[in-house]
Design a protein around this motif. Structure first.
Motif, PDB file in Angstrom:
ATOM      1  N   VAL A 230       0.842  -1.199   0.000  1.00 27.01           N
ATOM      2  CA  VAL A 230       0.000   0.000   0.000  1.00 27.01           C
ATOM      3  C   VAL A 230       0.875   1.247   0.000  1.00 27.01           C
ATOM      4  CG1 VAL A 230      -1.559   1.414   1.430  1.00 27.01           C
ATOM      5  CG2 VAL A 230      -2.031  -1.024   1.111  1.00 27.01           C
ATOM      6  N   ARG A 231       0.507   2.212  -0.832  1.00 32.49           N
ATOM      7  CA  ARG A 231       1.055   3.555  -0.747  1.00 32.49           C
ATOM      8  C   ARG A 231       0.011   4.417  -0.063  1.00 32.49           C
ATOM      9  NH1 ARG A 231       1.889   8.195  -5.395  1.00 32.49           N
ATOM     10  NH2 ARG A 231       3.230   9.582  -4.156  1.00 32.49           N
ATOM     11  N   PHE A 232       0.424   5.159   0.959  1.00 33.60           N
ATOM     12  CA  PHE A 232      -0.494   5.970   1.754  1.00 33.60           C
ATOM     13  C   PHE A 232      -0.169   7.448   1.559  1.00 33.60           C
ATOM     14  CE2 PHE A 232      -1.697   8.224   5.643  1.00 33.60           C
ATOM     15  CZ  PHE A 232      -3.018   7.826   5.782  1.00 33.60           C
ATOM     16  N   ILE A 233      -1.172   8.226   1.153  1.00 30.73           N
ATOM     17  CA  ILE A 233      -1.029   9.663   0.931  1.00 30.73           C
ATOM     18  C   ILE A 233      -1.943  10.390   1.906  1.00 30.73           C
ATOM     19  CG2 ILE A 233      -1.371  11.546  -0.712  1.00 30.73           C
ATOM     20  CD1 ILE A 233      -0.855   9.502  -2.965  1.00 30.73           C
ATOM     21  N   PHE A 234      -1.394  11.391   2.580  1.00 30.62           N
ATOM     22  CA  PHE A 234      -2.147  12.141   3.582  1.00 30.62           C
ATOM     23  C   PHE A 234      -2.377  13.560   3.080  1.00 30.62           C
ATOM     24  CE2 PHE A 234      -2.529  14.566   7.571  1.00 30.62           C
ATOM     25  CZ  PHE A 234      -3.445  13.777   8.267  1.00 30.62           C
ATOM     26  N   ARG A 235      -3.656  13.992   3.058  1.00 28.62           N
ATOM     27  CA  ARG A 235      -3.994  15.316   2.543  1.00 28.62           C
ATOM     28  C   ARG A 235      -4.775  16.134   3.556  1.00 28.62           C
ATOM     29  NH1 ARG A 235      -5.700  13.877  -3.749  1.00 28.62           N
ATOM     30  NH2 ARG A 235      -3.586  13.353  -4.446  1.00 28.62           N
ATOM     31  N   GLU A 236      -4.577  17.437   3.474  1.00 31.78           N
ATOM     32  CA  GLU A 236      -5.154  18.379   4.433  1.00 31.78           C
ATOM     33  C   GLU A 236      -6.598  18.729   4.083  1.00 31.78           C
ATOM     34  OE1 GLU A 236      -2.360  19.008   2.582  1.00 31.78           O
ATOM     35  OE2 GLU A 236      -0.709  19.608   3.904  1.00 31.78           O
ATOM     36  N   PHE A 237      -7.473  18.633   5.087  1.00 33.45           N
ATOM     37  CA  PHE A 237      -8.851  19.084   4.941  1.00 33.45           C
ATOM     38  C   PHE A 237      -9.278  19.755   6.250  1.00 33.45           C
ATOM     39  CE2 PHE A 237     -13.436  18.936   4.301  1.00 33.45           C
ATOM     40  CZ  PHE A 237     -13.552  19.162   2.937  1.00 33.45           C
ATOM     41  N   PRO A 238      -8.655  20.885   6.581  1.00 28.61           N
ATOM     42  CA  PRO A 238      -8.926  21.520   7.877  1.00 28.61           C
ATOM     43  C   PRO A 238     -10.331  22.096   7.960  1.00 28.61           C
ATOM     44  CG  PRO A 238      -7.573  22.955   6.522  1.00 28.61           C
ATOM     45  CD  PRO A 238      -7.663  21.656   5.781  1.00 28.61           C
ATOM     46  N   PHE A 239     -10.954  21.925   9.117  1.00 35.08           N
ATOM     47  CA  PHE A 239     -12.291  22.460   9.363  1.00 35.08           C
ATOM     48  C   PHE A 239     -12.263  23.879   9.898  1.00 35.08           C
ATOM     49  CE2 PHE A 239     -14.697  18.210  10.179  1.00 35.08           C
ATOM     50  CZ  PHE A 239     -14.764  18.008   8.811  1.00 35.08           C
ATOM     51  N   ASP A 240     -11.119  24.330  10.387  1.00 38.21           N
ATOM     52  CA  ASP A 240     -11.069  25.592  11.103  1.00 38.21           C
ATOM     53  C   ASP A 240      -9.641  26.118  11.079  1.00 38.21           C
ATOM     54  OD1 ASP A 240      -9.630  24.516  13.617  1.00 38.21           O
ATOM     55  OD2 ASP A 240     -11.344  23.183  13.398  1.00 38.21           O
ATOM     56  N   PRO A 241      -9.422  27.373  11.481  1.00 43.70           N
ATOM     57  CA  PRO A 241      -8.071  27.942  11.450  1.00 43.70           C
ATOM     58  C   PRO A 241      -7.065  27.189  12.312  1.00 43.70           C
ATOM     59  CG  PRO A 241      -9.684  29.684  11.608  1.00 43.70           C
ATOM     60  CD  PRO A 241     -10.435  28.408  11.799  1.00 43.70           C
ATOM     61  N   VAL A 242      -7.506  26.607  13.418  1.00 44.60           N
ATOM     62  CA  VAL A 242      -6.582  25.881  14.282  1.00 44.60           C
ATOM     63  C   VAL A 242      -6.064  24.627  13.576  1.00 44.60           C
ATOM     64  CG1 VAL A 242      -6.283  24.746  16.510  1.00 44.60           C
ATOM     65  CG2 VAL A 242      -7.728  26.776  16.333  1.00 44.60           C
ATOM     66  N   ALA A 243      -6.958  23.900  12.916  1.00 40.60           N
ATOM     67  CA  ALA A 243      -6.538  22.726  12.155  1.00 40.60           C
ATOM     68  C   ALA A 243      -5.612  23.125  11.017  1.00 40.60           C
ATOM     69  CB  ALA A 243      -7.762  21.991  11.607  1.00 40.60           C
ATOM     70  N   ALA A 244      -5.921  24.236  10.354  1.00 38.39           N
ATOM     71  CA  ALA A 244      -5.056  24.719   9.277  1.00 38.39           C
ATOM     72  C   ALA A 244      -3.670  25.039   9.813  1.00 38.39           C
ATOM     73  CB  ALA A 244      -5.668  25.954   8.618  1.00 38.39           C
ATOM     74  N   GLY A 245      -3.621  25.699  10.973  1.00 36.08           N
ATOM     75  CA  GLY A 245      -2.343  26.021  11.580  1.00 36.08           C
ATOM     76  C   GLY A 245      -1.547  24.778  11.928  1.00 36.08           C
ATOM     77  N   ALA A 246      -2.217  23.750  12.430  1.00 38.29           N
ATOM     78  CA  ALA A 246      -1.541  22.497  12.768  1.00 38.29           C
ATOM     79  C   ALA A 246      -0.941  21.854  11.520  1.00 38.29           C
ATOM     80  CB  ALA A 246      -2.519  21.550  13.451  1.00 38.29           C
ATOM     81  N   PHE A 247      -1.697  21.864  10.426  1.00 39.87           N
ATOM     82  CA  PHE A 247      -1.167  21.327   9.171  1.00 39.87           C
ATOM     83  C   PHE A 247       0.031  22.130   8.686  1.00 39.87           C
ATOM     84  CE2 PHE A 247      -5.443  19.311   8.218  1.00 39.87           C
ATOM     85  CZ  PHE A 247      -4.964  18.018   8.224  1.00 39.87           C
ATOM     86  N   MET A 248      -0.040  23.451   8.812  1.00 44.33           N
ATOM     87  CA  MET A 248       1.069  24.299   8.389  1.00 44.33           C
ATOM     88  C   MET A 248       2.334  23.959   9.165  1.00 44.33           C
ATOM     89  SD  MET A 248      -1.088  27.854   8.092  1.00 44.33           S
ATOM     90  CE  MET A 248       0.303  28.952   7.740  1.00 44.33           C
ATOM     91  N   LEU A 249       2.186  23.712  10.457  1.00 46.93           N
ATOM     92  CA  LEU A 249       3.341  23.354  11.274  1.00 46.93           C
ATOM     93  C   LEU A 249       3.935  22.020  10.841  1.00 46.93           C
ATOM     94  CD1 LEU A 249       1.853  24.506  14.680  1.00 46.93           C
ATOM     95  CD2 LEU A 249       3.877  25.495  13.578  1.00 46.93           C
ATOM     96  N   ALA A 250       3.080  21.057  10.512  1.00 45.38           N
ATOM     97  CA  ALA A 250       3.585  19.770  10.020  1.00 45.38           C
ATOM     98  C   ALA A 250       4.345  19.950   8.713  1.00 45.38           C
ATOM     99  CB  ALA A 250       2.432  18.784   9.848  1.00 45.38           C
ATOM    100  N   ARG A 251       3.830  20.801   7.848  1.00 42.88           N
ATOM    101  CA  ARG A 251       4.508  21.080   6.578  1.00 42.88           C
ATOM    102  C   ARG A 251       5.831  21.811   6.808  1.00 42.88           C
ATOM    103  NH1 ARG A 251       3.176  18.941   1.448  1.00 42.88           N
ATOM    104  NH2 ARG A 251       0.934  18.572   1.369  1.00 42.88           N
ATOM    105  N   CYS A 252       5.827  22.769   7.717  1.00 41.44           N
ATOM    106  CA  CYS A 252       7.051  23.530   7.990  1.00 41.44           C
ATOM    107  C   CYS A 252       8.145  22.648   8.571  1.00 41.44           C
ATOM    108  CB  CYS A 252       6.750  24.680   8.946  1.00 41.44           C
ATOM    109  SG  CYS A 252       5.846  26.062   8.209  1.00 41.44           S
ATOM    110  N   ALA A 253       7.770  21.555   9.208  1.00 40.68           N
ATOM    111  CA  ALA A 253       8.763  20.642   9.781  1.00 40.68           C
ATOM    112  C   ALA A 253       9.571  19.933   8.707  1.00 40.68           C
ATOM    113  CB  ALA A 253       8.071  19.625  10.686  1.00 40.68           C
ATOM    114  N   GLY A 254       9.035  19.902   7.458  1.00 38.33           N
ATOM    115  CA  GLY A 254       9.717  19.233   6.356  1.00 38.33           C
ATOM    116  C   GLY A 254       9.161  17.839   6.120  1.00 38.33           C
ATOM    117  N   ASN A 255       9.310  17.343   4.901  1.00 38.09           N
ATOM    118  CA  ASN A 255       8.740  16.048   4.543  1.00 38.09           C
ATOM    119  C   ASN A 255       9.273  14.908   5.401  1.00 38.09           C
ATOM    120  OD1 ASN A 255       7.246  17.320   2.605  1.00 38.09           O
ATOM    121  ND2 ASN A 255       8.312  16.421   0.846  1.00 38.09           N
TER     122      ASN A 255
END
Length: 244
Positions: free
Chosen positions: A121-146
């Motif tokens: 299995v290849r697993f791909i994770f995509r962002e679907f934030p419901f609110d600004p806090v979730a968006a911010g959490a995703f941004m932090l994960a992205r800023c950490a690097g792949n």
């Protein structure tokens, strides 16, 4: 297969304790938030303030065109497993959705061990934030690097009850300091408009193109499945695809 639980938009509050969903009618256009959106008090109530500017809903599609589904967003795709695996699972998740956290904590480790790490299995994770806090959490994960993305996502899901709260900034900062963030890098990441726009692009495309309206939503070789599936239920969907 038992019905799986999933989160829908809760416009009156942050979706930190989703009930069994009764229907999706509205979304939150994250593009309405601008630089340092998460650093101001007003940003934390955007879910209510922007509730009347929803994304389109629509009937659930049973499957989608593979070529369109596999198109990466502007920030690139973050995945685990063999790119040539016979089964591809794409998950759309929100970091403030407790059912996404349940899947991440209780189902994903076994899925990874048995199917992702073994090349099935290849697993791909995509962002679907419901609110600004979730968006911010995703941004932090992205800023950490792949190379640290999944580790940060895992950390945030395991600590969701601590930072997905009314005043999230300090507990969120405390959490991601464990992943190497400083207060300076934390604020710089959340002020990164390009990062926010990239997260927004993935969310909007998922809603508009693939009719994603709740989280977690999975596409297993293009076939849509909604809700936090158990490992046993997910295995029932994977096994026939390995035999074809």
């Amino acid at each position: 297969m038992a019905p799986a639980r999933h989160c829908h938009i809760r416009t009156e509050q942050l979706p930190t304790g989703c009930d069994q969903p009764i229907g999706f009618t509205q979304g939150i256009p994250l593009g309405s938030t601008r630089r340092q959106f998460l650093l101001t008090a007003s940003a934390l109530v955007l879910a209510a303030a922007l509730a009347d500017l929803g994304l389109p809903g629509g009937a659930q599609a049973q499957s989608v065109a593979e070529a369109e589904l596999m198109q990466p967003g502007p920030l690139g795709e973050v995945s685990m497993g063999d790119a040539k695996a016979p089964v591809t699972i794409i998950e759309y998740a929100s970091m403030t959705c407790p059912h996404c956290a349940h899947f991440a904590i209780n189902t994903f480790p076994t899925l990874k061990e048995k199917y992702i790490d073994t090349g099935k299995v290849r697993f791909i994770f995509r962002e679907f934030p419901f609110d600004p806090v979730a968006a911010g959490a995703f941004m932090l994960a992205r800023c950490a690097g792949n190379d640290k993305f999944f580790a940060v996502v895992d950390l945030l899901f395991h600590t969701q009850r601590e930072w997905a709260v009314e005043k999230p900034l300090q507990p969120l900062l405390k959490t991601v300091k464990q992943a190497g963030f400083t207060e300076e890098s934390f604020k710089a990441c959340l002020a990164n408009q390009k990062m926010l726009d990239g997260v927004e692009w993935v969310r909007n495309r998922g809603a508009e193109k693939f009719k994603v309206d709740s989280t977690p939503t999975f596409f297993i070789n293009g076939q849509i499945q909604k809700g936090a599936l158990s490992f046993e239920d997910m295995e029932k969907l994977i096994q026939p695809l390995l035999k074809t």
